[in-house]
Motif scaffolding. Sequence first.
Motif, PDB file in Angstrom:
ATOM      1  N   LEU A 408      43.161  30.303  39.330  1.00 29.03           N
ATOM      2  CA  LEU A 408      42.272  31.132  40.143  1.00 29.03           C
ATOM      3  C   LEU A 408      41.534  30.307  41.195  1.00 29.03           C
ATOM      4  O   LEU A 408      41.324  30.759  42.325  1.00 29.03           O
ATOM      5  N   ILE A 414      46.665  34.716  45.726  1.00 29.30           N
ATOM      6  CA  ILE A 414      46.723  35.607  44.572  1.00 29.30           C
ATOM      7  C   ILE A 414      46.066  36.939  44.930  1.00 29.30           C
ATOM      8  O   ILE A 414      44.925  36.968  45.423  1.00 29.30           O
ATOM      9  N   GLN A 419      44.489  38.583  39.996  1.00 34.66           N
ATOM     10  CA  GLN A 419      43.197  38.008  39.633  1.00 34.66           C
ATOM     11  C   GLN A 419      42.603  38.736  38.424  1.00 34.66           C
ATOM     12  O   GLN A 419      42.054  38.119  37.513  1.00 34.66           O
ATOM     13  N   CYS A 423      41.787  37.109  34.816  1.00 39.91           N
ATOM     14  CA  CYS A 423      40.442  37.215  34.237  1.00 39.91           C
ATOM     15  C   CYS A 423      40.495  37.878  32.859  1.00 39.91           C
ATOM     16  O   CYS A 423      39.765  37.486  31.943  1.00 39.91           O
TER      17      CYS A 423
END
Length: 606
Positions: A408, A414, A419, A423
């Motif tokens: 990230l 991305i 993302q 996460c």
Amino acid sequence: MPTTTAQLGFPRRVVSLYLLFSLGALLLLASGGVIAVQSLLRSRATADALSQVGRLTSAIALDHHSTSGAEVQDLVERARLEGQLAWCAVVDVHGKFVAHTDRSLIDATMIEPIGDPLRWGANDGIAYRNETGQLIHEYRAPFMINQRPAGSLVLAFAVPSWQAVSRDLAGYAPVAILGPIGLIAFGGWWLNRTTGPLAEIAQSLSSIARLPIDDSPRGQRIAAKSLAAIGWNRVVDSLDEHRDQDSAGVASRLSELAGIGGGKTRAALESLSEGIAVTDAQGRIEFANRAIAALLRCDDSCDGELLDGQSLEELLATVAPDGASAFNVDSLQAEVVSELQVATPVGERTLRLSRAPINGDALPGHVWSVRDITQQKLTDASRDQFIDTATHELRTPLANIKAYAETLAMGDMIDVEEQKEFCNTINAEATRLARFVDDLLSISSLEVGSIGIQRTNVDVRRLLEEAAEKIRPLMKQRSMTFEVTLSEKLGEARIDKDKVSGMVVNLLGNAAKYTPEGGTVTLAAIRQGEELKIEVRDTGVGIAEEEADRVFEKFFRSANPAVRDNVGTGLGLPLAREIARLHRGDITLASKLGEGSTFTALLPVQ
């Protein structure tokens, strides 16, 4: 302990080499110093003589005007003395000696030498060896009379040789060499006195190091030539004294036990949990307490007196085939320790046997001790398994969190959906890590009793239905059949709602994890008098019979590949059992490999 003369002579060889090298270095230093001084002096004299060339040529020219050259001979002889020259001469333009410090060469024609060119300031010269092999540096300075060349002044310098230096050195040898030699001799004596005892101590320690690891080390006294030698002898005496005292003490105490009567001392040894036996020089038992008879399974009555007169090594061979071979060492004076695996009706046990010699003349033999270290071995194995599992369970989520976080941070291309996915993965791994830490803290707290239970009157049916709803999404995700069969007469129970709910969720989650897709998991509950019976059945991979007793151990993971492929900490089942036991109940297991498992929790309702 043998010590050879060559080994003890080591310091003397060191001293001899020290003296030879020191003397050689001293002679080289003295010779070099003399050569350096003489070379410096001769260089200084050469420089002084060549600096006077102008004055000499002027004096020769003036003598030609005033006395027609009558004092030239005196000038060259005085120049040789003042300049420390090999010889000095004046040559006319035709190459004949007008004056020479060797008067026999006056009027003789000068022979041009062959050698290497030299130059000192404005003066040219040549380096050559004369007929005796001596190195000569010869310089020539031309002079003029009435503005016309009249000849040359020749100055010859002899370069000192080794022979000349040796002759010069001989006069200073007694003072320059004998004094330092005396100091060297004193240093050699002191070095021999210091290193001699140290070499003997080192040799004794080396001999001890080469002994078998089970042999008792024995030092050897050395000549008391220094404080180090005196200290070493005291250490050797102290070790020998303690060894004799220990042997005599053991022999004295155990001789009473092996004889008729033993009073309170014998009764005390009979009460020990550690097995104790005394054997004579032939290995026959003279005394054995009840513990050693029980540990070696010698007799149902476990009476040590029944072992008197038997061979202990033969007895060990009947218990463990390799039992006696561990004590067949060359030295009977060696202390030997060995571990034996012994099969018993309740399982395999590990025994630690040790044998120590009795060194007294009145009672030669050995003292034996036997200790059951099975629990210690299991503890060590559990500790190692705990470290391996905890390391894996901590490292895996941390590695995933780190990898996704770095992606990230470094990925500029991305998109938003990726993302979110990254996460979510990080959040899931962090949750897994937190759950592992919570489970570990919970089970540790329950084991030591630092967490109690809060009993309240709980509707059992409602509690189980809520626990089932928590696990139902996982069942649906894995396309499994989830059956809930609850009795209508469950009523209320005085239990800790949160902890019992967590226990049921743990059992259901464990069943779902190890049941293949399309399988069936069943939650059933019934009230039997004053007990609540909760069953969790599955059609999963099952548990092997030899592993069934270990599934409730912390961090235990089955060797079955189908189990290994699923992520787990090995804390769910131990935590569930601790909760049941905290309610004065328990959890049992019935399982067949490849057919499924049934976990049954029995909890008192009050």
